[in-house]
Design a protein around this motif. Structure first.
Motif, mmCIF file in Angstrom:
data_model
loop_
_atom_site.group_PDB
_atom_site.id
_atom_site.type_symbol
_atom_site.label_atom_id
_atom_site.label_comp_id
_atom_site.label_asym_id
_atom_site.label_seq_id
_atom_site.Cartn_x
_atom_site.Cartn_y
_atom_site.Cartn_z
ATOM 1 N N ILE A 252 0.816 -1.211 0.000
ATOM 2 C CA ILE A 252 0.000 0.000 0.000
ATOM 3 C C ILE A 252 0.847 1.258 0.000
ATOM 4 C CG2 ILE A 252 -0.213 0.134 2.518
ATOM 5 C CD1 ILE A 252 -3.092 0.758 0.033
ATOM 6 N N ASN A 253 2.038 1.211 0.667
ATOM 7 C CA ASN A 253 2.890 2.403 0.736
ATOM 8 C C ASN A 253 3.533 2.725 -0.618
ATOM 9 O OD1 ASN A 253 4.450 -0.017 1.189
ATOM 10 N ND2 ASN A 253 6.208 1.311 1.610
ATOM 11 N N LEU A 254 3.620 1.733 -1.522
ATOM 12 C CA LEU A 254 4.177 1.990 -2.851
ATOM 13 C C LEU A 254 3.112 2.391 -3.860
ATOM 14 C CD1 LEU A 254 6.904 -0.753 -3.484
ATOM 15 C CD2 LEU A 254 7.205 1.692 -3.111
ATOM 16 N N GLN A 255 1.868 2.148 -3.515
ATOM 17 C CA GLN A 255 0.797 2.443 -4.456
ATOM 18 C C GLN A 255 0.696 3.938 -4.766
ATOM 19 O OE1 GLN A 255 -2.908 0.541 -3.335
ATOM 20 N NE2 GLN A 255 -1.865 -1.378 -2.817
ATOM 21 N N ALA A 256 0.920 4.775 -3.770
ATOM 22 C CA ALA A 256 0.865 6.223 -3.985
ATOM 23 C C ALA A 256 1.979 6.665 -4.943
ATOM 24 C CB ALA A 256 0.985 6.966 -2.656
ATOM 25 N N LYS A 257 3.161 6.072 -4.770
ATOM 26 C CA LYS A 257 4.286 6.451 -5.629
ATOM 27 C C LYS A 257 4.060 5.982 -7.060
ATOM 28 C CE LYS A 257 9.306 6.755 -5.517
ATOM 29 N NZ LYS A 257 10.540 6.483 -4.744
#
Length: 459
Positions: A252-257
Protein backbone atom coordinates in the motif's frame (compact mmCIF):
# COMPACT_ATOMS: atom_id res chain seq x y z
CA UNK A 1 9.54 -34.62 -60.82
CA UNK A 2 6.28 -33.01 -59.66
CA UNK A 3 3.25 -35.24 -59.31
CA UNK A 4 0.70 -34.72 -62.06
CA UNK A 5 -2.50 -32.91 -61.22
CA UNK A 6 -5.64 -35.05 -61.37
CA UNK A 7 -8.23 -34.29 -64.06
CA UNK A 8 -11.56 -36.10 -63.92
CA UNK A 9 -13.23 -36.58 -67.32
CA UNK A 10 -16.92 -37.53 -67.14
CA UNK A 11 -17.77 -38.78 -70.65
CA UNK A 12 -19.78 -41.77 -71.86
CA UNK A 13 -18.47 -41.82 -75.46
CA UNK A 14 -15.66 -44.46 -75.67
CA UNK A 15 -14.04 -42.64 -78.58
CA UNK A 16 -13.87 -39.34 -76.73
CA UNK A 17 -12.66 -41.15 -73.63
CA UNK A 18 -9.62 -42.41 -75.51
CA UNK A 19 -9.05 -39.05 -77.19
CA UNK A 20 -9.12 -37.23 -73.86
CA UNK A 21 -6.85 -39.83 -72.28
CA UNK A 22 -4.00 -39.27 -74.73
CA UNK A 23 -4.68 -35.57 -75.34
CA UNK A 24 -4.29 -34.55 -71.69
CA UNK A 25 -0.95 -36.23 -71.02
CA UNK A 26 0.20 -33.42 -68.74
CA UNK A 27 -2.50 -34.47 -66.24
CA UNK A 28 -3.35 -37.69 -64.46
CA UNK A 29 -6.60 -38.24 -66.33
CA UNK A 30 -9.31 -40.29 -64.63
CA UNK A 31 -12.27 -41.41 -66.77
CA UNK A 32 -15.86 -41.88 -65.57
CA UNK A 33 -18.72 -42.96 -67.84
CA UNK A 34 -21.75 -42.14 -65.70
CA UNK A 35 -22.88 -40.28 -62.57
CA UNK A 36 -22.08 -43.09 -60.08
CA UNK A 37 -18.60 -43.58 -61.50
CA UNK A 38 -18.04 -39.81 -61.45
CA UNK A 39 -18.97 -39.47 -57.76
CA UNK A 40 -16.87 -42.52 -56.84
CA UNK A 41 -13.88 -41.04 -58.69
CA UNK A 42 -14.46 -37.66 -57.04
CA UNK A 43 -14.38 -39.20 -53.57
CA UNK A 44 -11.33 -41.32 -54.34
CA UNK A 45 -9.14 -38.92 -56.33
CA UNK A 46 -10.36 -35.48 -55.19
CA UNK A 47 -9.67 -33.79 -58.55
CA UNK A 48 -9.37 -30.04 -58.73
CA UNK A 49 -10.83 -29.85 -62.23
CA UNK A 50 -13.62 -31.90 -63.87
CA UNK A 51 -14.84 -31.93 -67.45
CA UNK A 52 -18.47 -33.01 -67.48
CA UNK A 53 -20.53 -34.09 -70.48
CA UNK A 54 -24.11 -33.14 -69.68
CA UNK A 55 -25.51 -35.93 -71.83
CA UNK A 56 -24.95 -38.96 -69.60
CA UNK A 57 -26.70 -42.35 -69.43
CA UNK A 58 -29.36 -43.53 -68.85
CA UNK A 59 -30.67 -40.62 -70.97
CA UNK A 60 -27.74 -39.21 -72.97
CA UNK A 61 -30.04 -37.10 -75.14
CA UNK A 62 -31.15 -35.12 -72.09
CA UNK A 63 -29.06 -32.92 -69.79
CA UNK A 64 -30.87 -33.92 -66.58
CA UNK A 65 -28.39 -36.61 -65.54
CA UNK A 66 -25.45 -34.32 -66.23
CA UNK A 67 -26.98 -31.50 -64.20
CA UNK A 68 -27.62 -33.90 -61.30
CA UNK A 69 -23.97 -34.95 -61.48
CA UNK A 70 -22.91 -31.30 -61.43
CA UNK A 71 -25.02 -30.67 -58.32
CA UNK A 72 -23.51 -33.65 -56.48
CA UNK A 73 -19.96 -32.68 -57.39
CA UNK A 74 -20.37 -29.13 -56.15
CA UNK A 75 -22.11 -30.33 -52.99
CA UNK A 76 -19.25 -32.69 -52.14
CA UNK A 77 -16.42 -30.41 -53.27
CA UNK A 78 -17.57 -26.81 -53.80
CA UNK A 79 -14.11 -25.54 -54.76
CA UNK A 80 -13.85 -27.96 -57.70
CA UNK A 81 -13.75 -26.30 -61.14
CA UNK A 82 -16.29 -28.05 -63.38
CA UNK A 83 -16.15 -27.47 -67.13
CA UNK A 84 -19.35 -28.70 -68.79
CA UNK A 85 -19.11 -30.05 -72.32
CA UNK A 86 -22.33 -29.87 -74.31
CA UNK A 87 -23.67 -30.51 -77.76
CA UNK A 88 -23.56 -27.72 -80.32
CA UNK A 89 -27.30 -27.06 -79.97
CA UNK A 90 -27.44 -27.17 -76.18
CA UNK A 91 -26.27 -23.71 -75.21
CA UNK A 92 -29.28 -23.18 -72.90
CA UNK A 93 -28.30 -26.07 -70.59
CA UNK A 94 -24.67 -24.94 -70.66
CA UNK A 95 -25.67 -21.52 -69.38
CA UNK A 96 -27.93 -23.17 -66.79
CA UNK A 97 -24.96 -25.27 -65.61
CA UNK A 98 -22.80 -22.15 -65.19
CA UNK A 99 -25.62 -20.53 -63.20
CA UNK A 100 -25.62 -23.63 -60.95
CA UNK A 101 -21.92 -23.18 -60.21
CA UNK A 102 -19.97 -24.68 -63.12
CA UNK A 103 -16.71 -22.87 -63.85
CA UNK A 104 -17.11 -22.71 -67.66
CA UNK A 105 -18.63 -24.55 -70.61
CA UNK A 106 -17.42 -25.77 -73.97
CA UNK A 107 -19.53 -26.91 -76.92
CA UNK A 108 -18.81 -29.88 -79.16
CA UNK A 109 -17.22 -30.68 -81.54
CA UNK A 110 -14.18 -30.70 -79.28
CA UNK A 111 -11.11 -28.68 -80.18
CA UNK A 112 -8.49 -30.26 -77.89
CA UNK A 113 -6.19 -27.21 -77.90
CA UNK A 114 -8.98 -24.84 -76.83
CA UNK A 115 -10.32 -27.26 -74.20
CA UNK A 116 -6.78 -27.81 -72.89
CA UNK A 117 -6.37 -24.05 -72.50
CA UNK A 118 -9.66 -23.82 -70.53
CA UNK A 119 -8.60 -26.73 -68.30
CA UNK A 120 -5.17 -25.23 -67.66
CA UNK A 121 -6.77 -21.91 -66.74
CA UNK A 122 -9.14 -23.72 -64.34
CA UNK A 123 -6.23 -25.42 -62.57
CA UNK A 124 -4.45 -22.07 -62.31
CA UNK A 125 -7.54 -20.34 -60.89
CA UNK A 126 -8.07 -23.16 -58.36
CA UNK A 127 -4.47 -22.76 -57.15
CA UNK A 128 -4.85 -18.98 -56.85
CA UNK A 129 -8.09 -19.29 -54.88
CA UNK A 130 -6.60 -21.81 -52.46
CA UNK A 131 -3.51 -19.66 -51.96
CA UNK A 132 -5.69 -16.61 -51.32
CA UNK A 133 -7.81 -18.61 -48.87
CA UNK A 134 -4.71 -19.70 -46.96
CA UNK A 135 -3.50 -16.11 -46.78
CA UNK A 136 -6.88 -14.95 -45.50
CA UNK A 137 -6.88 -17.69 -42.88
CA UNK A 138 -3.39 -16.75 -41.70
CA UNK A 139 -4.25 -13.05 -41.61
CA UNK A 140 -7.41 -13.94 -39.69
CA UNK A 141 -5.46 -15.82 -37.04
CA UNK A 142 -6.04 -13.83 -33.85
CA UNK A 143 -2.43 -13.68 -32.61
CA UNK A 144 0.67 -15.61 -33.47
CA UNK A 145 1.62 -17.95 -30.63
CA UNK A 146 -1.80 -17.81 -28.96
CA UNK A 147 -3.84 -20.96 -29.42
CA UNK A 148 -7.50 -20.02 -29.49
CA UNK A 149 -10.21 -22.22 -30.94
CA UNK A 150 -12.82 -21.23 -28.34
CA UNK A 151 -14.99 -18.28 -29.50
CA UNK A 152 -14.29 -16.41 -26.26
CA UNK A 153 -10.53 -16.58 -26.83
CA UNK A 154 -10.85 -15.65 -30.48
CA UNK A 155 -12.83 -12.58 -29.47
CA UNK A 156 -10.27 -11.78 -26.78
CA UNK A 157 -7.48 -12.03 -29.36
CA UNK A 158 -9.28 -9.58 -31.62
CA UNK A 159 -9.60 -7.23 -28.64
CA UNK A 160 -5.86 -7.49 -28.01
CA UNK A 161 -5.19 -6.56 -31.63
CA UNK A 162 -7.35 -3.45 -31.26
CA UNK A 163 -5.83 -2.17 -28.03
CA UNK A 164 -2.18 -3.01 -28.83
CA UNK A 165 -1.47 0.10 -30.97
CA UNK A 166 -2.78 2.47 -28.26
CA UNK A 167 -0.95 3.94 -25.27
CA UNK A 168 -3.75 3.12 -22.81
CA UNK A 169 -2.78 1.50 -19.50
CA UNK A 170 -4.28 -1.99 -19.62
CA UNK A 171 -5.27 -4.33 -16.81
CA UNK A 172 -5.26 -8.07 -17.50
CA UNK A 173 -7.45 -10.11 -15.17
CA UNK A 174 -7.51 -13.89 -14.93
CA UNK A 175 -6.76 -16.90 -12.77
CA UNK A 176 -3.18 -18.03 -12.22
CA UNK A 177 -1.85 -19.89 -15.22
CA UNK A 178 -4.20 -18.40 -17.82
CA UNK A 179 -1.38 -16.68 -19.72
CA UNK A 180 -1.54 -13.05 -18.59
CA UNK A 181 2.13 -12.42 -19.35
CA UNK A 182 1.79 -14.15 -22.74
CA UNK A 183 -0.97 -11.70 -23.64
CA UNK A 184 1.05 -8.78 -22.28
CA UNK A 185 3.95 -9.75 -24.52
CA UNK A 186 1.51 -10.07 -27.44
CA UNK A 187 0.27 -6.52 -26.84
CA UNK A 188 3.88 -5.32 -26.83
CA UNK A 189 4.72 -7.27 -30.00
CA UNK A 190 1.77 -5.75 -31.87
CA UNK A 191 2.49 -2.19 -30.73
CA UNK A 192 4.77 0.44 -32.24
CA UNK A 193 7.12 -0.27 -29.32
CA UNK A 194 7.83 -3.85 -30.42
CA UNK A 195 11.51 -3.13 -31.09
CA UNK A 196 11.94 -1.50 -27.67
CA UNK A 197 12.34 -3.17 -24.23
CA UNK A 198 9.64 -5.27 -22.58
CA UNK A 199 10.37 -5.17 -18.85
CA UNK A 200 8.36 -7.35 -16.45
CA UNK A 201 8.25 -7.19 -12.66
CA UNK A 202 6.32 -9.63 -10.46
CA UNK A 203 5.20 -7.76 -7.32
CA UNK A 204 4.62 -11.02 -5.43
CA UNK A 205 8.11 -12.36 -6.14
CA UNK A 206 10.15 -9.48 -4.71
CA UNK A 207 10.40 -8.75 -0.95
CA UNK A 208 8.58 -5.59 0.09
CA UNK A 209 11.75 -3.87 1.36
CA UNK A 210 13.43 -4.35 -2.06
CA UNK A 211 10.49 -3.69 -4.36
CA UNK A 212 10.73 0.13 -4.31
CA UNK A 213 14.39 0.16 -5.35
CA UNK A 214 13.64 -2.51 -7.96
CA UNK A 215 10.94 -0.34 -9.51
CA UNK A 216 12.38 3.16 -9.16
CA UNK A 217 16.13 2.63 -8.74
CA UNK A 218 18.38 4.44 -6.26
CA UNK A 219 21.23 6.92 -6.00
CA UNK A 220 24.65 6.17 -4.60
CA UNK A 221 24.60 6.36 -0.81
CA UNK A 222 20.81 6.25 -0.57
CA UNK A 223 21.09 3.39 1.91
CA UNK A 224 23.67 0.98 3.27
CA UNK A 225 25.10 -1.02 0.39
CA UNK A 226 24.08 1.49 -2.31
CA UNK A 227 27.60 1.90 -3.68
CA UNK A 228 26.59 3.15 -7.12
CA UNK A 229 23.72 4.78 -8.95
CA UNK A 230 21.27 2.13 -10.20
CA UNK A 231 18.35 2.52 -12.56
CA UNK A 232 15.01 0.94 -11.72
CA UNK A 233 13.01 -1.38 -13.95
CA UNK A 234 10.61 1.42 -14.95
CA UNK A 235 13.53 3.48 -16.21
CA UNK A 236 14.94 0.53 -18.13
CA UNK A 237 11.59 0.23 -19.92
CA UNK A 238 11.92 3.74 -21.40
CA UNK A 239 10.33 3.90 -24.87
CA UNK A 240 9.08 0.33 -24.41
CA UNK A 241 6.51 -1.55 -22.33
CA UNK A 242 6.51 -1.98 -18.56
CA UNK A 243 4.55 -5.00 -17.27
CA UNK A 244 3.65 -5.08 -13.58
CA UNK A 245 2.46 -8.59 -12.77
CA UNK A 246 0.43 -9.44 -9.65
CA UNK A 247 -0.37 -5.80 -9.05
CA UNK A 248 -2.72 -6.87 -6.26
CA UNK A 249 0.34 -7.68 -4.14
CA UNK A 250 1.83 -4.19 -4.46
CA UNK A 251 2.37 -2.82 -0.90
CA UNK A 252 0.00 0.00 0.00
CA UNK A 253 2.89 2.40 0.74
CA UNK A 254 4.18 1.99 -2.85
CA UNK A 255 0.80 2.44 -4.46
CA UNK A 256 0.87 6.22 -3.99
CA UNK A 257 4.29 6.45 -5.63
CA UNK A 258 3.14 4.30 -8.57
CA UNK A 259 0.02 6.46 -8.92
CA UNK A 260 2.15 9.59 -9.13
CA UNK A 261 4.32 7.99 -11.80
CA UNK A 262 1.24 7.04 -13.84
CA UNK A 263 -0.11 10.60 -13.58
CA UNK A 264 3.13 12.51 -14.19
CA UNK A 265 5.17 9.94 -16.14
CA UNK A 266 8.20 10.89 -14.10
CA UNK A 267 10.08 9.01 -11.38
CA UNK A 268 12.51 9.86 -8.59
CA UNK A 269 15.17 7.35 -7.63
CA UNK A 270 15.47 6.53 -3.93
CA UNK A 271 17.79 9.15 -2.39
CA UNK A 272 17.44 11.41 -5.42
CA UNK A 273 15.76 14.77 -5.95
CA UNK A 274 15.70 14.91 -9.73
CA UNK A 275 12.50 14.07 -11.60
CA UNK A 276 13.27 11.74 -14.50
CA UNK A 277 10.74 11.60 -17.37
CA UNK A 278 10.00 8.08 -18.56
CA UNK A 279 8.02 7.18 -21.69
CA UNK A 280 6.52 3.71 -21.19
CA UNK A 281 3.34 1.81 -22.01
CA UNK A 282 2.11 0.30 -18.72
CA UNK A 283 0.43 -3.10 -18.54
CA UNK A 284 -0.70 -4.71 -15.29
CA UNK A 285 -2.09 -8.10 -14.32
CA UNK A 286 -3.51 -9.88 -11.31
CA UNK A 287 -5.46 -13.00 -10.37
CA UNK A 288 -6.98 -11.22 -7.37
CA UNK A 289 -10.31 -9.42 -7.04
CA UNK A 290 -9.15 -5.80 -6.90
CA UNK A 291 -12.59 -4.52 -5.92
CA UNK A 292 -12.53 -6.78 -2.87
CA UNK A 293 -9.05 -5.47 -1.99
CA UNK A 294 -10.36 -1.91 -2.32
CA UNK A 295 -13.25 -2.71 0.03
CA UNK A 296 -10.75 -4.12 2.52
CA UNK A 297 -8.60 -1.00 2.30
CA UNK A 298 -5.64 -2.87 0.79
CA UNK A 299 -5.76 -1.27 -2.67
CA UNK A 300 -6.22 2.36 -3.62
CA UNK A 301 -9.40 3.16 -5.50
CA UNK A 302 -7.75 5.97 -7.50
CA UNK A 303 -4.88 3.68 -8.52
CA UNK A 304 -7.36 1.04 -9.71
CA UNK A 305 -9.08 3.50 -12.03
CA UNK A 306 -5.72 4.74 -13.32
CA UNK A 307 -4.60 1.16 -14.08
CA UNK A 308 -7.83 0.01 -15.68
CA UNK A 309 -8.21 2.42 -18.59
CA UNK A 310 -8.74 -0.81 -20.51
CA UNK A 311 -9.55 -4.13 -18.85
CA UNK A 312 -9.17 -7.57 -20.41
CA UNK A 313 -10.74 -10.59 -18.71
CA UNK A 314 -9.04 -13.89 -19.58
CA UNK A 315 -11.24 -17.00 -19.30
CA UNK A 316 -9.90 -20.06 -17.44
CA UNK A 317 -9.01 -23.13 -19.46
CA UNK A 318 -12.07 -25.04 -18.18
CA UNK A 319 -14.29 -22.49 -19.97
CA UNK A 320 -12.37 -22.75 -23.25
CA UNK A 321 -14.10 -25.75 -24.82
CA UNK A 322 -11.84 -27.56 -27.27
CA UNK A 323 -8.71 -25.57 -26.43
CA UNK A 324 -7.16 -27.99 -23.94
CA UNK A 325 -6.49 -30.78 -26.43
CA UNK A 326 -5.29 -28.37 -29.13
CA UNK A 327 -2.88 -26.70 -26.69
CA UNK A 328 -1.81 -30.15 -25.49
CA UNK A 329 -0.80 -31.17 -29.01
CA UNK A 330 1.33 -28.04 -29.41
CA UNK A 331 2.99 -28.57 -26.03
CA UNK A 332 3.62 -32.24 -26.82
CA UNK A 333 5.55 -31.37 -29.96
CA UNK A 334 7.47 -28.62 -28.16
CA UNK A 335 8.56 -30.85 -25.25
CA UNK A 336 9.43 -33.78 -27.52
CA UNK A 337 11.83 -31.50 -29.38
CA UNK A 338 13.18 -30.04 -26.11
CA UNK A 339 13.89 -33.44 -24.55
CA UNK A 340 15.05 -35.12 -27.76
CA UNK A 341 12.17 -37.58 -27.73
CA UNK A 342 10.50 -39.02 -30.80
CA UNK A 343 7.23 -37.28 -31.61
CA UNK A 344 4.44 -39.03 -29.76
CA UNK A 345 0.70 -38.73 -29.76
CA UNK A 346 -1.87 -39.16 -27.04
CA UNK A 347 -3.78 -42.37 -26.45
CA UNK A 348 -7.58 -42.09 -26.95
CA UNK A 349 -8.01 -42.39 -23.18
CA UNK A 350 -5.51 -39.60 -22.59
CA UNK A 351 -7.32 -37.32 -25.04
CA UNK A 352 -10.60 -37.97 -23.27
CA UNK A 353 -8.97 -37.29 -19.88
CA UNK A 354 -7.50 -34.01 -21.11
CA UNK A 355 -10.92 -32.94 -22.38
CA UNK A 356 -12.70 -33.91 -19.15
CA UNK A 357 -10.21 -32.53 -16.61
CA UNK A 358 -11.22 -29.20 -15.02
CA UNK A 359 -7.62 -27.80 -15.14
CA UNK A 360 -7.66 -25.75 -11.92
CA UNK A 361 -4.08 -24.69 -12.70
CA UNK A 362 -5.07 -23.70 -16.24
CA UNK A 363 -2.49 -23.71 -19.06
CA UNK A 364 0.41 -23.80 -16.59
CA UNK A 365 -0.89 -27.06 -15.11
CA UNK A 366 -1.40 -28.52 -18.58
CA UNK A 367 2.14 -27.51 -19.52
CA UNK A 368 3.65 -29.11 -16.42
CA UNK A 369 1.75 -32.38 -16.82
CA UNK A 370 2.73 -32.79 -20.47
CA UNK A 371 6.36 -31.89 -19.81
CA UNK A 372 6.51 -34.57 -17.12
CA UNK A 373 4.68 -37.11 -19.29
CA UNK A 374 7.13 -36.65 -22.17
CA UNK A 375 10.09 -37.15 -19.82
CA UNK A 376 8.85 -40.32 -18.11
CA UNK A 377 6.95 -42.03 -20.93
CA UNK A 378 8.59 -44.93 -22.73
CA UNK A 379 5.57 -45.86 -24.83
CA UNK A 380 4.61 -44.87 -28.36
CA UNK A 381 1.93 -42.56 -27.04
CA UNK A 382 1.25 -40.55 -23.90
CA UNK A 383 -1.15 -42.40 -21.58
CA UNK A 384 -3.52 -41.29 -18.84
CA UNK A 385 -1.04 -42.74 -16.35
CA UNK A 386 1.78 -40.62 -17.80
CA UNK A 387 -0.38 -37.52 -17.36
CA UNK A 388 -1.53 -38.62 -13.90
CA UNK A 389 -5.08 -37.75 -14.88
CA UNK A 390 -8.42 -39.45 -14.43
CA UNK A 391 -11.67 -38.85 -16.26
CA UNK A 392 -13.41 -36.78 -13.61
CA UNK A 393 -16.10 -35.62 -16.05
CA UNK A 394 -16.07 -32.29 -14.25
CA UNK A 395 -16.67 -30.27 -17.40
CA UNK A 396 -20.40 -30.31 -17.88
CA UNK A 397 -21.19 -26.74 -18.95
CA UNK A 398 -19.86 -25.10 -22.11
CA UNK A 399 -19.54 -21.48 -21.06
CA UNK A 400 -18.02 -20.61 -24.41
CA UNK A 401 -21.07 -21.67 -26.39
CA UNK A 402 -22.82 -18.86 -28.25
CA UNK A 403 -26.60 -18.52 -28.42
CA UNK A 404 -26.80 -18.11 -32.19
CA UNK A 405 -27.66 -21.52 -33.66
CA UNK A 406 -25.40 -21.08 -36.69
CA UNK A 407 -22.48 -20.22 -34.40
CA UNK A 408 -23.32 -23.16 -32.13
CA UNK A 409 -23.26 -25.53 -35.10
CA UNK A 410 -20.01 -24.10 -36.49
CA UNK A 411 -18.36 -24.18 -33.07
CA UNK A 412 -19.45 -27.78 -32.50
CA UNK A 413 -18.23 -28.85 -35.95
CA UNK A 414 -14.86 -27.15 -35.42
CA UNK A 415 -14.36 -28.83 -32.06
CA UNK A 416 -15.46 -32.23 -33.43
CA UNK A 417 -13.04 -31.98 -36.37
CA UNK A 418 -10.11 -30.99 -34.15
CA UNK A 419 -10.93 -33.81 -31.72
CA UNK A 420 -11.14 -36.33 -34.56
CA UNK A 421 -7.81 -35.16 -35.98
CA UNK A 422 -6.23 -35.59 -32.56
CA UNK A 423 -7.71 -39.08 -32.16
CA UNK A 424 -6.45 -40.18 -35.60
CA UNK A 425 -3.09 -38.39 -35.38
CA UNK A 426 -4.06 -36.16 -38.33
CA UNK A 427 -4.92 -39.07 -40.67
CA UNK A 428 -7.45 -37.59 -43.11
CA UNK A 429 -9.03 -40.89 -44.18
CA UNK A 430 -9.51 -42.11 -40.61
CA UNK A 431 -10.74 -38.68 -39.52
CA UNK A 432 -13.36 -38.69 -42.29
CA UNK A 433 -14.50 -42.17 -41.21
CA UNK A 434 -14.64 -41.13 -37.56
CA UNK A 435 -16.76 -38.09 -38.46
CA UNK A 436 -18.94 -40.08 -40.86
CA UNK A 437 -18.23 -37.87 -43.89
CA UNK A 438 -16.46 -38.27 -47.21
CA UNK A 439 -12.89 -37.05 -47.62
CA UNK A 440 -13.92 -34.19 -49.98
CA UNK A 441 -16.50 -33.10 -47.41
CA UNK A 442 -13.86 -33.10 -44.70
CA UNK A 443 -11.52 -31.04 -46.89
CA UNK A 444 -14.35 -28.59 -47.50
CA UNK A 445 -14.98 -28.29 -43.75
CA UNK A 446 -11.26 -27.85 -43.03
CA UNK A 447 -11.20 -25.03 -45.57
CA UNK A 448 -14.44 -23.50 -44.28
CA UNK A 449 -13.26 -23.29 -40.68
CA UNK A 450 -9.64 -22.44 -41.49
CA UNK A 451 -8.29 -25.63 -39.91
CA UNK A 452 -4.93 -26.69 -41.32
CA UNK A 453 -3.46 -30.06 -40.41
CA UNK A 454 -0.29 -28.30 -39.26
CA UNK A 455 -2.36 -26.14 -36.89
CA UNK A 456 -2.83 -29.17 -34.63
CA UNK A 457 0.90 -29.33 -34.00
CA UNK A 458 2.23 -25.83 -34.31
CA UNK A 459 2.39 -23.05 -31.73
Amino acid sequence: MDEKQILLVVEDDPGLQKQFKWSFESYQTVIAGNRNEAITALRRHEPRVVTLDLGLPPDPTNASEGLKTLTEILTLAPATKVIVVTGNDDRENAIKAVAMGAYDFYQKPVDIDVLNMIINRAFHLYALEQDNLRQQQHSAEPLAGIIASCPKMQELSRTIEKIAPTRATTLLLGESGTGKEVLARAIHALSDRADKPFIAVNCAAIPENLLESELFGYERGAFTGATQQTKGKIEYAHKGTFFLDEIGDLPINLQAKLLRFLQERTIERIGGRQEIPVDVRVLCATHQNLQALIDDGRFRNDLYYRLSELTVNIPPLRDRTGDAIVIAQVLLKRFCELHNKKTKGFSPEAIQAIECHAWPGNVRELENRINRAVIISNDASISVKDLELHNDNSLTIDNCAPFNLKEVRETAETIAIRRALCHTKNNISNTAKLLGVARPTLYTLLSKYGIEIDDISKP
